[in-house]
Design a protein around this motif. Sequence first.
Motif, PDB file in Angstrom:
ATOM      1  N   MET A   1      70.030  13.688  68.703  1.00  0.00           N
ATOM      2  CA  MET A   1      70.943  14.769  68.484  1.00  0.00           C
ATOM      3  C   MET A   1      71.593  14.586  67.122  1.00  0.00           C
ATOM      4  SD  MET A   1      73.345  16.078  71.423  1.00  0.00           S
ATOM      5  CE  MET A   1      74.197  17.572  71.211  1.00  0.00           C
ATOM      6  N   PRO A   2      71.809  15.644  66.329  1.00  0.00           N
ATOM      7  CA  PRO A   2      72.402  15.441  65.016  1.00  0.00           C
ATOM      8  C   PRO A   2      73.786  14.821  65.132  1.00  0.00           C
ATOM      9  CG  PRO A   2      71.579  17.685  65.215  1.00  0.00           C
ATOM     10  CD  PRO A   2      71.490  17.042  66.567  1.00  0.00           C
ATOM     11  N   LYS A   3      74.083  13.961  64.193  1.00  0.00           N
ATOM     12  CA  LYS A   3      75.400  13.357  64.141  1.00  0.00           C
ATOM     13  C   LYS A   3      76.135  13.978  62.966  1.00  0.00           C
ATOM     14  CE  LYS A   3      73.783   9.095  66.154  1.00  0.00           C
ATOM     15  NZ  LYS A   3      73.598   7.690  65.998  1.00  0.00           N
ATOM     16  N   GLU A   4      77.376  14.377  63.173  1.00  0.00           N
ATOM     17  CA  GLU A   4      78.163  15.021  62.131  1.00  0.00           C
ATOM     18  C   GLU A   4      78.452  14.013  61.026  1.00  0.00           C
ATOM     19  OE1 GLU A   4      79.724  18.274  60.484  1.00  0.00           O
ATOM     20  OE2 GLU A   4      78.980  18.271  62.528  1.00  0.00           O
ATOM     21  N   PRO A   5      78.082  14.309  59.766  1.00  0.00           N
ATOM     22  CA  PRO A   5      78.426  13.390  58.679  1.00  0.00           C
ATOM     23  C   PRO A   5      79.943  13.265  58.559  1.00  0.00           C
ATOM     24  CG  PRO A   5      76.852  15.039  57.953  1.00  0.00           C
ATOM     25  CD  PRO A   5      77.318  15.444  59.323  1.00  0.00           C
ATOM     26  N   HIS A   6      80.377  12.105  58.075  1.00  0.00           N
ATOM     27  CA  HIS A   6      81.793  11.922  57.848  1.00  0.00           C
ATOM     28  C   HIS A   6      82.004  11.187  56.541  1.00  0.00           C
ATOM     29  CE1 HIS A   6      80.292   8.692  60.469  1.00  0.00           C
ATOM     30  NE2 HIS A   6      81.015   7.911  59.722  1.00  0.00           N
ATOM     31  N   GLU A   7      83.224  11.180  56.083  1.00  0.00           N
ATOM     32  CA  GLU A   7      83.533  10.615  54.786  1.00  0.00           C
ATOM     33  C   GLU A   7      83.277   9.113  54.782  1.00  0.00           C
ATOM     34  OE1 GLU A   7      87.439  11.766  53.481  1.00  0.00           O
ATOM     35  OE2 GLU A   7      87.233  13.642  54.579  1.00  0.00           O
ATOM     36  N   PRO A   8      82.982   8.562  53.593  1.00  0.00           N
ATOM     37  CA  PRO A   8      82.766   7.117  53.491  1.00  0.00           C
ATOM     38  C   PRO A   8      84.094   6.376  53.578  1.00  0.00           C
ATOM     39  CG  PRO A   8      82.587   8.117  51.335  1.00  0.00           C
ATOM     40  CD  PRO A   8      82.771   9.232  52.332  1.00  0.00           C
TER      41      PRO A   8
ATOM     42  N   PRO B   1      72.129  23.849  61.682  1.00  0.00           N
ATOM     43  CA  PRO B   1      72.543  23.329  60.376  1.00  0.00           C
ATOM     44  C   PRO B   1      73.946  22.739  60.417  1.00  0.00           C
ATOM     45  CG  PRO B   1      72.671  25.715  60.385  1.00  0.00           C
ATOM     46  CD  PRO B   1      72.108  25.301  61.721  1.00  0.00           C
ATOM     47  N   LEU B   2      74.133  21.666  59.669  1.00  0.00           N
ATOM     48  CA  LEU B   2      75.432  21.052  59.484  1.00  0.00           C
ATOM     49  C   LEU B   2      75.948  21.513  58.126  1.00  0.00           C
ATOM     50  CD1 LEU B   2      74.428  17.390  60.390  1.00  0.00           C
ATOM     51  CD2 LEU B   2      75.617  18.996  61.875  1.00  0.00           C
ATOM     52  N   ASN B   3      77.175  21.998  58.049  1.00  0.00           N
ATOM     53  CA  ASN B   3      77.741  22.358  56.761  1.00  0.00           C
ATOM     54  C   ASN B   3      78.237  21.072  56.111  1.00  0.00           C
ATOM     55  OD1 ASN B   3      79.403  23.166  54.569  1.00  0.00           O
ATOM     56  ND2 ASN B   3      79.545  25.194  55.481  1.00  0.00           N
ATOM     57  N   ILE B   4      77.609  20.691  55.015  1.00  0.00           N
ATOM     58  CA  ILE B   4      77.936  19.428  54.349  1.00  0.00           C
ATOM     59  C   ILE B   4      78.708  19.644  53.058  1.00  0.00           C
ATOM     60  CG2 ILE B   4      76.014  18.183  55.375  1.00  0.00           C
ATOM     61  CD1 ILE B   4      74.537  18.546  52.681  1.00  0.00           C
ATOM     62  N   SER B   5      79.186  20.868  52.824  1.00  0.00           N
ATOM     63  CA  SER B   5      79.884  21.174  51.578  1.00  0.00           C
ATOM     64  C   SER B   5      81.118  20.292  51.385  1.00  0.00           C
ATOM     65  CB  SER B   5      80.289  22.640  51.545  1.00  0.00           C
ATOM     66  OG  SER B   5      79.141  23.451  51.640  1.00  0.00           O
ATOM     67  N   GLY B   6      81.921  20.120  52.422  1.00  0.00           N
ATOM     68  CA  GLY B   6      83.109  19.282  52.310  1.00  0.00           C
ATOM     69  C   GLY B   6      82.760  17.843  52.011  1.00  0.00           C
ATOM     70  N   LEU B   7      81.712  17.341  52.660  1.00  0.00           N
ATOM     71  CA  LEU B   7      81.258  15.982  52.411  1.00  0.00           C
ATOM     72  C   LEU B   7      80.837  15.818  50.957  1.00  0.00           C
ATOM     73  CD1 LEU B   7      80.211  13.139  53.308  1.00  0.00           C
ATOM     74  CD2 LEU B   7      78.043  14.281  53.792  1.00  0.00           C
TER      75      LEU B   7
ATOM     76  N   TYR C   1      81.174  16.451  39.600  1.00  0.00           N
ATOM     77  CA  TYR C   1      80.137  17.484  39.568  1.00  0.00           C
ATOM     78  C   TYR C   1      80.741  18.851  39.881  1.00  0.00           C
ATOM     79  CZ  TYR C   1      76.860  13.597  39.691  1.00  0.00           C
ATOM     80  OH  TYR C   1      76.167  12.459  39.404  1.00  0.00           O
ATOM     81  N   PRO C   2      81.342  19.514  38.881  1.00  0.00           N
ATOM     82  CA  PRO C   2      81.941  20.825  39.151  1.00  0.00           C
ATOM     83  C   PRO C   2      80.904  21.861  39.574  1.00  0.00           C
ATOM     84  CG  PRO C   2      81.965  20.324  36.805  1.00  0.00           C
ATOM     85  CD  PRO C   2      81.512  19.089  37.513  1.00  0.00           C
ATOM     86  N   GLU C   3      79.615  21.619  39.320  1.00  0.00           N
ATOM     87  CA  GLU C   3      78.576  22.563  39.729  1.00  0.00           C
ATOM     88  C   GLU C   3      78.383  22.597  41.239  1.00  0.00           C
ATOM     89  OE1 GLU C   3      77.747  18.885  38.411  1.00  0.00           O
ATOM     90  OE2 GLU C   3      77.128  20.233  36.842  1.00  0.00           O
ATOM     91  N   LEU C   4      79.099  21.749  41.974  1.00  0.00           N
ATOM     92  CA  LEU C   4      79.035  21.767  43.437  1.00  0.00           C
ATOM     93  C   LEU C   4      80.005  22.772  44.032  1.00  0.00           C
ATOM     94  CD1 LEU C   4      78.635  18.058  44.508  1.00  0.00           C
ATOM     95  CD2 LEU C   4      77.025  19.920  44.817  1.00  0.00           C
ATOM     96  N   ASP C   5      80.393  23.763  43.269  1.00  0.00           N
ATOM     97  CA  ASP C   5      81.336  24.765  43.748  1.00  0.00           C
ATOM     98  C   ASP C   5      80.612  25.853  44.542  1.00  0.00           C
ATOM     99  OD1 ASP C   5      83.738  26.008  44.154  1.00  0.00           O
ATOM    100  OD2 ASP C   5      83.702  27.072  42.231  1.00  0.00           O
ATOM    101  N   PHE C   6      79.816  25.429  45.532  1.00  0.00           N
ATOM    102  CA  PHE C   6      79.111  26.337  46.419  1.00  0.00           C
ATOM    103  C   PHE C   6      78.878  25.624  47.734  1.00  0.00           C
ATOM    104  CE2 PHE C   6      76.357  24.834  42.945  1.00  0.00           C
ATOM    105  CZ  PHE C   6      75.661  23.852  43.605  1.00  0.00           C
ATOM    106  N   ASN C   7      78.461  26.357  48.754  1.00  0.00           N
ATOM    107  CA  ASN C   7      78.289  25.801  50.087  1.00  0.00           C
ATOM    108  C   ASN C   7      76.860  25.351  50.332  1.00  0.00           C
ATOM    109  OD1 ASN C   7      80.932  26.128  51.162  1.00  0.00           O
ATOM    110  ND2 ASN C   7      80.564  28.328  51.189  1.00  0.00           N
ATOM    111  N   TYR C   8      76.739  24.199  50.962  1.00  0.00           N
ATOM    112  CA  TYR C   8      75.446  23.654  51.355  1.00  0.00           C
ATOM    113  C   TYR C   8      75.417  23.435  52.854  1.00  0.00           C
ATOM    114  CZ  TYR C   8      73.137  22.594  46.962  1.00  0.00           C
ATOM    115  OH  TYR C   8      72.492  22.691  45.777  1.00  0.00           O
TER     116      TYR C   8
END
Length: 155
Positions: free
Chosen positions: A1-8, A26-32, A41-48
């Motif tokens: 089962m997918p495990k929710e990523p969390h901060e390091p 899908p897991l939304n990993i934008s916050g991570l 990386y300011p180019e990460l100003d979008f959702n993944y």
Amino acid sequence: MPKEPHEPNGNPPVTVEPSPDNPQNPLNISGLLEDLYGEDYPELDFNYTLSVSGKSKTIDLPGDRQIITSPGGEATFTNLDTGETVTVNITGSFHTTENEDEVTEWVSTGRSLLLDPEAGFVLVSGRFTWTDSGGVITETLSGHGQITPVIDLLL
């Protein structure tokens, strides 16, 4: 089962496994990604999102050991703003052993996605190890092979 990523934050590296019940969840990993890389990386100003597909199986072995396999595993990262995708295979295996002090030794072989407090969110290929005790890292990721930061796959 997918495990929710969390901060390091000292927690064990996250293994992202295919879900036989819902392989396209899908897991939304934008916050991570923003937490790990946003300042640099300011180019990460979008959702993944991250979708994992394929099979996985946990095999219990004698001596408080397990093998977790994921034949045919794939991870697809999708930029929700552009629709662009990056797909990587994650067909690696995990071997775990818990000792009498409740310390779990992990070994990743092959290609896997991991989240480690020092290495970050990475695609690894090779043989890597780490340990945790009660959900807290006691030894961070080390080993032999290739480590690719996920950010390098997306930019």
